[in-house]
Design a protein around this motif. Structure first.
Motif, PDB file in Angstrom:
ATOM      1  N   GLU A  91      -2.303   4.161   7.321  1.00  0.00           N
ATOM      2  CA  GLU A  91      -1.016   4.346   6.608  1.00  0.00           C
ATOM      3  C   GLU A  91      -0.465   2.678   6.358  1.00  0.00           C
ATOM      4  OE1 GLU A  91       2.218   6.508   8.069  1.00  0.00           O
ATOM      5  OE2 GLU A  91       1.308   8.303   7.537  1.00  0.00           O
ATOM      6  N   ILE A  92      -0.635   1.870   7.093  1.00  0.00           N
ATOM      7  CA  ILE A  92      -0.122   0.708   7.025  1.00  0.00           C
ATOM      8  C   ILE A  92      -0.754  -0.258   6.032  1.00  0.00           C
ATOM      9  CG2 ILE A  92       0.299  -1.673   8.158  1.00  0.00           C
ATOM     10  CD1 ILE A  92       0.649  -0.105  10.728  1.00  0.00           C
ATOM     11  N   ILE A  93      -2.089   0.181   5.896  1.00  0.00           N
ATOM     12  CA  ILE A  93      -2.940  -0.519   5.007  1.00  0.00           C
ATOM     13  C   ILE A  93      -2.604  -0.059   3.411  1.00  0.00           C
ATOM     14  CG2 ILE A  93      -5.430  -0.798   3.941  1.00  0.00           C
ATOM     15  CD1 ILE A  93      -6.234  -0.905   7.231  1.00  0.00           C
ATOM     16  N   ALA A  94      -2.699   1.280   3.461  1.00  0.00           N
ATOM     17  CA  ALA A  94      -2.267   2.056   2.184  1.00  0.00           C
ATOM     18  C   ALA A  94      -0.909   1.702   1.699  1.00  0.00           C
ATOM     19  CB  ALA A  94      -2.387   3.608   2.287  1.00  0.00           C
ATOM     20  N   ASP A  95       0.032   1.583   2.497  1.00  0.00           N
ATOM     21  CA  ASP A  95       1.368   1.334   2.087  1.00  0.00           C
ATOM     22  C   ASP A  95       1.420  -0.304   1.676  1.00  0.00           C
ATOM     23  OD1 ASP A  95       4.314   1.810   2.100  1.00  0.00           O
ATOM     24  OD2 ASP A  95       4.422   0.027   3.697  1.00  0.00           O
TER      25      ASP A  95
END
Length: 317
Positions: A80-84
Motif C-alpha cells: 500500500e505504501i509503495i502504491a500510494d
C-alpha cells in the motif's frame, strides 16, 4: 517461518477445511498440509486439531493464528505504501452489498469506476447483512455497503448517504388520497414485507407503530427478498409497501403517482461503507467511496430533517 505458511494457517482457520483452504490458496492439499506440518514442527506445537470435523485450531493455535493475521495485514501495508507513493490505485477489491441496494446503486457507479481505475479488479457479492458482517470479520471481504448503524465493535462504519423510505401504495388504500404520510398512519396488516433475514424488513417494522406481524393478519403470507416483487404485488393487489428511494429511478409515470413521501423528519436508512476495524487497501476503498458519492443525489448526503431507522429489531421490544 514464511509468510506463505502463515497465509495457509489463516486459510485453514477461515474455512475450517484443509481441502477448501488449499483451493482458495490455489495449491494442492498435500502441499498446503506439508507446509503447515513444517511450521508446526518448527514451532514445536500443534496448530490444529485434525481429529475434529470441521477442523478447529488448538488453544495455542488460536493465539498463533491471530498473530499471523496481523503479520499478513502489516505485510500488505508495505505494498500500500509503495502504491500510494506511485499514486496508483490498483489491486483486487472484494465488496459485499445488500440486495436491497445493489440493483439501484451499482449500475450507476461500476462503468465509471472501471474506466477511471483499469488496474483494479472488482469482485462483488450480494449477501444479507449478517453474512457480509461475518465475511468482513473473517477478512474474506475488503468492504461492505450496508445499512447502519451495526453497533459492532469489530467493524468500522463510514457513512455515505441517507436514503429516504417512501410509501408505494395501491389506489384502493386510504394512503393513496394523501400527499404526505405520517408513520403512525401505517398499518402493518396492509404492508407487503421482505422476508426474514433482510435488514430492511426490520427497518420497515420499526417505522410502523403497529406490533402485529403480517402472518397474523393476512390469509396470504408471501416471502420474498426482492424489492421489485414488492412493487409488483402492490401493482396487482391491494395494500402498500415501503421502498428505498433509489429504487424509484425506473418507475413509470403511473407508478410514480403511487409514491408518497413521509412527513419530516423523513425515515431514512443510513448507507455506509463498512470495513474491518484494522482494514487495509485504504487507497482502493477511498477511490470506491468517492465514485459512489459522485453518483448519489446531493439531497441524500445531508442528514438534516431525517430520522435514521435502526436495523435492530426494536419492534419486538
Amino acid at each position: 517461518m514464511t509468510t506463505v505458511q502463515l497465509e495457509y494457517i489463516v486459510a485453514v482457520d477461515t474455512y475450517r477445511s484443509f481441502i477448501m483452504a488449499a483451493e482458495k490458496c490455489f495449491v494442492t492439499q498435500p502441499t498446503l498440509s506439508m507446509q503447515i506440518q513444517k511450521l508446526e514442527d518448527e514451532l514445536g506445537i500443534k496448530l490444529f486439531d485434525r481429529s475434529k470435523l470441521p477442523v478447529v485450531p488448538t488453544e495455542i493455535g488460536v493465539s498463533v493464528i491471530a498473530q499471523a493475521r496481523i503479520i499478513i495485514k502489516e505485510n500488505a501495508r508495505i505494498r500500500e505504501i509503495i502504491a500510494d507513493q506511485k499514486k496508483e490505485v490498483q489491486g483486487n477489491l472484494k465488496v459485499g452489498i445488500i440486495p436491497t441496494l445493489a440493483p439501484y446503486l451499482l449500475p450507476r457507479i461500476l462503468t465509471g469506476f472501471m474506466k477511471k481505475y483499469p488496474k483494479v479488479k472488482l469482485e462483488i457479492w450480494e449477501y444479507p447483512t449478517e453474512q457480509i458482517m461475518q465475511q468482513l470479520k473473517q477478512e474474506l471481504l475488503d468492504c461492505g455497503l450496508l445499512a447502519t448503524p451495526l453497533h459492532n465493535p469489530h467493524l468500522e462504519e463510514h457513512p455515505l448517504f441517507y436514503e429516504s423510505f417512501v410509501v408505494y401504495t395501491s389506489k384502493s388504500s386510504p394512503l393513496f388520497e394523501k400527499k404526505i404520510v405520517k408513520a403512525e398512519e401505517l398499518d402493518i396488516k396492509e404492508v407487503w414485507l421482505l422476508n426474514e433475514g433482510h435488514c430492511m424488513r426490520n427497518q420497515v417494522l420499526n417505522i410502523c407503530k403497529d406490533k402485529f406481524t403480517m402472518g397474523d393478519n393476512k390469509n396470504l403470507e408471501y416471502n420474498t427478498g426482492s424489492v421489485e416483487t414488492l412493487k409488483r404485488m402492490v401493482d396487482l393487489n391491494e395494500g402498500y409497501t415501503i421502498l428505498p428511494e433509489l429504487s424509484l429511478q425506473d418507475l413509470t409515470t403511473r407508478q410514480l403517482n403511487m409514491v408518497r413521501y413521509f412527513k419530516a423528519p423523513e425515515p431514512v436508512r443510513e448507507i455506509s461503507l463498512v470495513t474491518h476495524r484494522h482494514f487495509i487497501k485504504q487507497a482502493l476503498i477511498e477511490a470506491f467511496k468517492k465514485e459512489i458519492l459522485v453518483h448519489v443525489p446531493d439531497k441524500m448526503k445531508a442528514q438534516k430533517n431525517k430520522k435514521i431507522i435502526e436495523i435492530l429489531e426494536e419492534h419486538k421490544a
